[in-house]
Design a protein around this motif. Sequence first.
Motif, PDB file in Angstrom:
ATOM      1  N   UNK A 132       5.564  -3.548  12.512  1.00  0.00           N
ATOM      2  CA  UNK A 132       4.433  -2.974  13.247  1.00  0.00           C
ATOM      3  C   UNK A 132       3.201  -3.143  12.359  1.00  0.00           C
ATOM      4  N   UNK A 133       2.508  -4.237  12.547  1.00  0.00           N
ATOM      5  CA  UNK A 133       1.522  -4.706  11.576  1.00  0.00           C
ATOM      6  C   UNK A 133       0.114  -4.235  11.900  1.00  0.00           C
ATOM      7  N   UNK A 134      -0.708  -4.000  10.876  1.00  0.00           N
ATOM      8  CA  UNK A 134      -2.110  -3.651  11.116  1.00  0.00           C
ATOM      9  C   UNK A 134      -2.863  -4.861  11.660  1.00  0.00           C
ATOM     10  N   UNK A 135      -3.917  -4.644  12.431  1.00  0.00           N
ATOM     11  CA  UNK A 135      -4.640  -5.761  13.059  1.00  0.00           C
ATOM     12  C   UNK A 135      -5.223  -6.739  12.050  1.00  0.00           C
ATOM     13  N   UNK A 136      -5.515  -6.284  10.832  1.00  0.00           N
ATOM     14  CA  UNK A 136      -6.219  -7.161   9.890  1.00  0.00           C
ATOM     15  C   UNK A 136      -5.318  -8.190   9.222  1.00  0.00           C
ATOM     16  N   UNK A 192       0.742   1.029   3.578  1.00  0.00           N
ATOM     17  CA  UNK A 192       1.821   0.073   3.338  1.00  0.00           C
ATOM     18  C   UNK A 192       2.978   0.161   4.318  1.00  0.00           C
ATOM     19  N   UNK A 193       3.024   1.218   5.161  1.00  0.00           N
ATOM     20  CA  UNK A 193       4.210   1.432   6.004  1.00  0.00           C
ATOM     21  C   UNK A 193       4.032   0.677   7.308  1.00  0.00           C
ATOM     22  N   UNK A 194       4.774  -0.415   7.453  1.00  0.00           N
ATOM     23  CA  UNK A 194       4.526  -1.348   8.551  1.00  0.00           C
ATOM     24  C   UNK A 194       5.775  -1.629   9.387  1.00  0.00           C
ATOM     25  N   UNK A 195       6.726  -0.709   9.370  1.00  0.00           N
ATOM     26  CA  UNK A 195       7.902  -0.890  10.216  1.00  0.00           C
ATOM     27  C   UNK A 195       9.162  -0.411   9.543  1.00  0.00           C
ATOM     28  N   UNK A 231      -0.646  -3.649  15.870  1.00  0.00           N
ATOM     29  CA  UNK A 231      -1.023  -2.466  16.642  1.00  0.00           C
ATOM     30  C   UNK A 231      -2.245  -1.810  15.997  1.00  0.00           C
ATOM     31  N   UNK A 232      -3.086  -1.241  16.834  1.00  0.00           N
ATOM     32  CA  UNK A 232      -4.387  -0.754  16.369  1.00  0.00           C
ATOM     33  C   UNK A 232      -4.275   0.340  15.317  1.00  0.00           C
ATOM     34  N   UNK A 233      -3.296   1.231  15.435  1.00  0.00           N
ATOM     35  CA  UNK A 233      -3.242   2.378  14.539  1.00  0.00           C
ATOM     36  C   UNK A 233      -2.295   2.194  13.364  1.00  0.00           C
TER      37      UNK A 233
END
Length: 351
Positions: A106-110, A148-151, A142-144
């Motif tokens: 679940x990755x940040x948009x950047x 470091x916690x990405x899934x 995902x927008x929110x």
Amino acid sequence: MADLGKVDREFFEEYIYPNLGAERADVALGPQHGVDFGVIDLGTAGRAESDGATDQGGPVVALATDPLSLTPGLGFERAAWFAVHVVLSDVAVSGLAPTHLAVDLNLPPEITDEEFATVWETFDREIRRFDVSVVTGHTARYADCRYPWVGGATTLAVGNADDLVRPDGARPGDRVLVTKGPAVEAAGFMVTLFEDQVDLPAETVETAKERFYDMSPVEDALVAAAAGEVSAMHDATEGGIHGALVEMARAAGVRLDVDRDAIPVLPGVFEACRFFDIDPWASTSEGTLLATVAPEDAADVLAALSDAGIPAADIGEVGEGEGVYVDGDRVEHPEVDPSWEVFAEFMSRQG
């Protein structure tokens, strides 16, 4: 519940343990506080209920789920290396080699396509080393979501019940072995990440940074399990060596007597812990393996680890009773890892 880090035993037993869904005969080892993995017995079809044991010689699956973290400040290759070894390690301590992996990102948009490619190519390279295949997953921005916690990820190890090393298997008379020593992660990870803020001699900083690629117990566990009769294994993550020893003793209902001077300490670790003002014995040490081994096999296991280039030592004995005693003094579980607060403080300074 602790403000930071894993929930404590009291919270687990009050809120989580009573609510685990259906009781199934094929669950040979379910969730327990301080235990790394669960076990499904594939040979239990048709049983009315589980007796907590596995069929001798039958097929089993050990599995564990962990959060997946990526810390861009490490560089995406190093961040991905650490992430994949964390998710493989909890299954490796079962004594069964990891075989399959399910990954949720679940990755940040950047995150850029190029950064993602570095992450995923590193995952692919590392799991191929252990003959592990990705079998399912989910990948999205995902927008929110934020670092470091990405899934999360679930690792499975398909193997034979005879080869399974249960977390509650320590027996009186066994020797207690450790690899690498305390606070490997606290030193290697935080000095690498916060190098610009670390006020230590340059040579000490470089030495502590060398601990980064020690932060995996996967090879340690597989080498140890193949070399002798290992009765239990545990990686010393949150709560460090003291926490891991208490969890091992508690799981098996035994007493552990440990000689602190026998525990190896890798270069740069104590210096880094003094700088960050954390207790090295209670601080997270991903990469450190604790194992209880039949006394007649302890020398063979240590020799195999040495041949693999893994520092290790015999540090004590399993006895009748309960609790952990280091140099004769009882040690309790730290409950909260001191490195969490320091990590949060230094992250805030980085802006």
